[in-house]
Structure formats: structure tokens, C-alpha cells
Enzyme design. Structure first.
Site, PDB file in Angstrom:
ATOM      1  CE  LYS A   1      -2.208  -1.070   3.858  1.00 29.36           C
ATOM      2  NZ  LYS A   1      -1.645  -2.395   4.250  1.00 29.36           N
TER       3      LYS A   1
ATOM      4  NE  ARG B   1      -4.409  -1.355   9.921  1.00 27.92           N
ATOM      5  CZ  ARG B   1      -3.279  -0.934   9.333  1.00 27.92           C
ATOM      6  NH1 ARG B   1      -3.163   0.300   8.897  1.00 27.92           N
ATOM      7  NH2 ARG B   1      -2.276  -1.764   9.162  1.00 27.92           N
TER       8      ARG B   1
ATOM      9  NE  ARG C   1       6.436  -0.861  10.410  1.00 27.99           N
ATOM     10  CZ  ARG C   1       5.322  -0.884   9.701  1.00 27.99           C
ATOM     11  NH1 ARG C   1       5.249  -0.237   8.547  1.00 27.99           N
ATOM     12  NH2 ARG C   1       4.266  -1.543  10.134  1.00 27.99           N
TER      13      ARG C   1
ATOM     14  NE  ARG D   1       1.899  -5.428  11.341  1.00 20.87           N
ATOM     15  CZ  ARG D   1       3.067  -5.402  10.701  1.00 20.87           C
ATOM     16  NH1 ARG D   1       4.110  -6.068  11.190  1.00 20.87           N
ATOM     17  NH2 ARG D   1       3.204  -4.721   9.595  1.00 20.87           N
TER      18      ARG D   1
HETATM   19  P1  ADP Z   1       1.091  -2.355   7.912  1.00 12.88           P
HETATM   20  O1  ADP Z   1       0.036  -2.065   6.893  1.00 12.88           O
HETATM   21  O2  ADP Z   1       2.327  -2.952   7.336  1.00 12.88           O
HETATM   22  O3  ADP Z   1       0.577  -3.119   9.106  1.00 12.88           O
HETATM   23  P2  ADP Z   1       0.983   0.365   8.974  1.00 12.88           P
HETATM   24  O4  ADP Z   1       2.127   1.301   8.991  1.00 12.88           O
HETATM   25  O5  ADP Z   1      -0.193   0.717   8.136  1.00 12.88           O
HETATM   26  O6  ADP Z   1       1.627  -1.011   8.539  1.00 12.88           O
HETATM   27  O7  ADP Z   1       0.455   0.118  10.472  1.00 12.88           O
HETATM   28  C1  ADP Z   1       1.305  -0.227  11.529  1.00 12.88           C
HETATM   29  C2  ADP Z   1       0.503  -0.319  12.825  1.00 12.88           C
HETATM   30  O8  ADP Z   1      -0.039   0.972  13.158  1.00 12.88           O
HETATM   31  C3  ADP Z   1      -0.695  -1.258  12.800  1.00 12.88           C
HETATM   32  O9  ADP Z   1      -0.349  -2.586  13.087  1.00 12.88           O
HETATM   33  C4  ADP Z   1      -1.573  -0.645  13.901  1.00 12.88           C
HETATM   34  O10 ADP Z   1      -1.112  -0.994  15.184  1.00 12.88           O
HETATM   35  C5  ADP Z   1      -1.345   0.851  13.730  1.00 12.88           C
HETATM   36  N1  ADP Z   1      -2.331   1.474  12.805  1.00 12.88           N
HETATM   37  C6  ADP Z   1      -2.073   2.051  11.594  1.00 12.88           C
HETATM   38  N2  ADP Z   1      -3.194   2.506  11.027  1.00 12.88           N
HETATM   39  C7  ADP Z   1      -4.205   2.221  11.890  1.00 12.88           C
HETATM   40  C8  ADP Z   1      -5.618   2.405  11.871  1.00 12.88           C
HETATM   41  N3  ADP Z   1      -6.230   3.007  10.832  1.00 12.88           N
HETATM   42  N4  ADP Z   1      -6.342   1.973  12.932  1.00 12.88           N
HETATM   43  C9  ADP Z   1      -5.754   1.384  13.975  1.00 12.88           C
HETATM   44  N5  ADP Z   1      -4.443   1.156  14.054  1.00 12.88           N
HETATM   45  C10 ADP Z   1      -3.661   1.567  13.034  1.00 12.88           C
END
Ligand code: ADP
Length: 192
Positions: free
Chosen positions: A14, A89, A134, A146
Site C-alpha cells: 500500500k 481499518r 520496525r 496483525r
Molecule cells: P502495515 O500495513 O504494514 O501493518 P501500517 O504502517 O499501516 O503497517 O500500520 C502499523 C501499525 O499501526 C498497525 O499494526 C496498527 O497498530 C497501527 N495502525 C495504523 N493505522 C491504523 C488504523 N487506521 N487503525 C488502527 N491502528 C492503526
């Protein structure tokens, strides 16, 4: 306004594809993962609280994320549109997004769902973990958690947007540019 959601499980690509899309369509990129990590790195209270969830591979509470997105949208109100990456999400986040965009007489125009199977995702995330720094990409347990969060809380959104006629599924395995072109084809259909 042109508003896109790039959708898919962790590691689907993404962020990578968002970077290419914003360049072509001149959109503002909003990645809630990036915003949360920036808060954490700045040592804010919000960032420290969010990090407790992130490191376990759990979703951060809706109210925190929704507030952050609302601030981002208000401070970029002259943008030609947004690409939402990692947001919404949950069903509650999707409802909040509809309300926020409604204030601009706008809506979500298309949801681009990147399809990648789980074994490939785990490989990609562990590889990313070697260089991204990370912590949530370095443990297979956290990665699996996740996915569980994705399956139970996020995946239902694909049905939600399908019922609105907005969901488009795109193959997320292959050459980056082939995937990008497939995404652009879908965007060009809804772009007015
Ligand atoms: P990935 O898609 O690889 O999991 P992201 O950078 O989008 O990585 O998200 C990393 C973490 O940040 C998620 O596992 C969650 O804990 C938190 N996070 C990100 N976006 C959201 C969201 N919209 N709602 C809740 N938690 C979020």
C-alpha cells in the site's frame, strides 16, 4: 475532490503504490501508520499510547486514529484529494471518514484492494524488518497478530465498499509497474 483508499493486508504494498499514485494524481497521502510512528518518534503522549498497541500488532483505538485523520484533513483542506493508506481499518473508521468527507461535499470514490496471499506477506514483512527498523516487522508472532486483526476487523470493510459498488480488487504480486498500471486503470475510471 478525488478520494482513494488503498486497501489490503499488512505488507501488500500500500505504501509503495501510494507514493507512485500521489505523484501521478497530485493527491495528499495520508498513512495512519506513518503518522502514528511520527508521533511515537516525537515522544508525544498519543505516540507513546499508540506504541503499546503497535508493538503487539493490535489496532490502535478508533478515537485516536480518527482524531489524527481529522486533523490531517483540516490542515490539508486545499488538497485536490486524498489517498488513504492504512485507513480506514474498522467499520467505525469508515463511518467517520464518510462524515469527514461529507463536510467537503466529497466522498470515497474508489477502494483499491491489493490481493496478496499470506505466505508472501510474511516473507515481505520479515524482509522489510531487516532494514525498516520496525519492531512490528521483526517478529513472526506480531506479524501473525496483525493478520488476525486484519481478518477480523479490517477485511469486513471490503464487503462494505463492495455493497457500495466502490471496491476494486487488484493483483498485488508481480512487477511494481504492472501493479501500478492496474491501479491507474481503476483510478482513471472514477476520475472526473
Ligand atoms: P502495515 O500495513 O504494514 O501493518 P501500517 O504502517 O499501516 O503497517 O500500520 C502499523 C501499525 O499501526 C498497525 O499494526 C496498527 O497498530 C497501527 N495502525 C495504523 N493505522 C491504523 C488504523 N487506521 N487503525 C488502527 N491502528 C492503526
Amino acid at each position: 475532490m478525488l478520494n482513494l483508499i488503498i486497501f489490503g493486508p499488512p505488507g501488500a504494498g500500500k505504501g509503495t503504490q501510494s507514493e507512485k499514485i500521489i505523484e501521478r494524481y497530485n493527491l495528499a497521502h495520508i498513512s495512519t501508520g506513518d503518522l502514528l510512528r511520527a508521533e511515537r518518534n516525537a515522544g508525544t503522549e498519543l505516540g507513546n499510547q499508540a506504541n503499546e498497541f503497535i508493538k503487539k500488532g493490535e489496532l490502535v483505538p478508533d478515537a485516536v486514529v480518527i482524531g489524527m485523520v481529522r486533523n490531517f484533513i483540516s490542515s490539508h483542506s486545499s488538497a485536490a484529494g486524498f489517498i488513504f493508506d492504512g485507513f480506514p481499518r474498522t467499520v467505525a473508521q469508515a463511518g467517520a471518514l464518510d462524515e469527514m468527507l461529507h463536510e467537503f461535499n466529497a466522498e470515497v470514490n474508489v477502494v483499491l484492494g491489493l490481493e496478496v496471499e499470506e505466505d508472501e506477506l510474511v516473507k515481505r514483512l520479515l524482509l522489510r524488518g531487516q532494514t525498516s527498523g520496525r519492531a512490528d516487522d521483526q517478529s513472526e508472532d506480531t506479524i501473525r497478530n496483525r493478520f488476525r486483526e486484519y481478518q477480523s476487523k479490517t477485511l469486513p470493510l471490503s464487503a462494505h465498499y463492495t455493497s457500495q459498488g466502490k471496491y476494486r480488487s487488484v493483483q498485488g504480486i508481480g512487477e511494481l509497474d504492472v501493479i501500478f498500471n492496474a491501479l491507474c486503470t481503476e483510478i482513471d475510471v472514477v476520475k472526473k
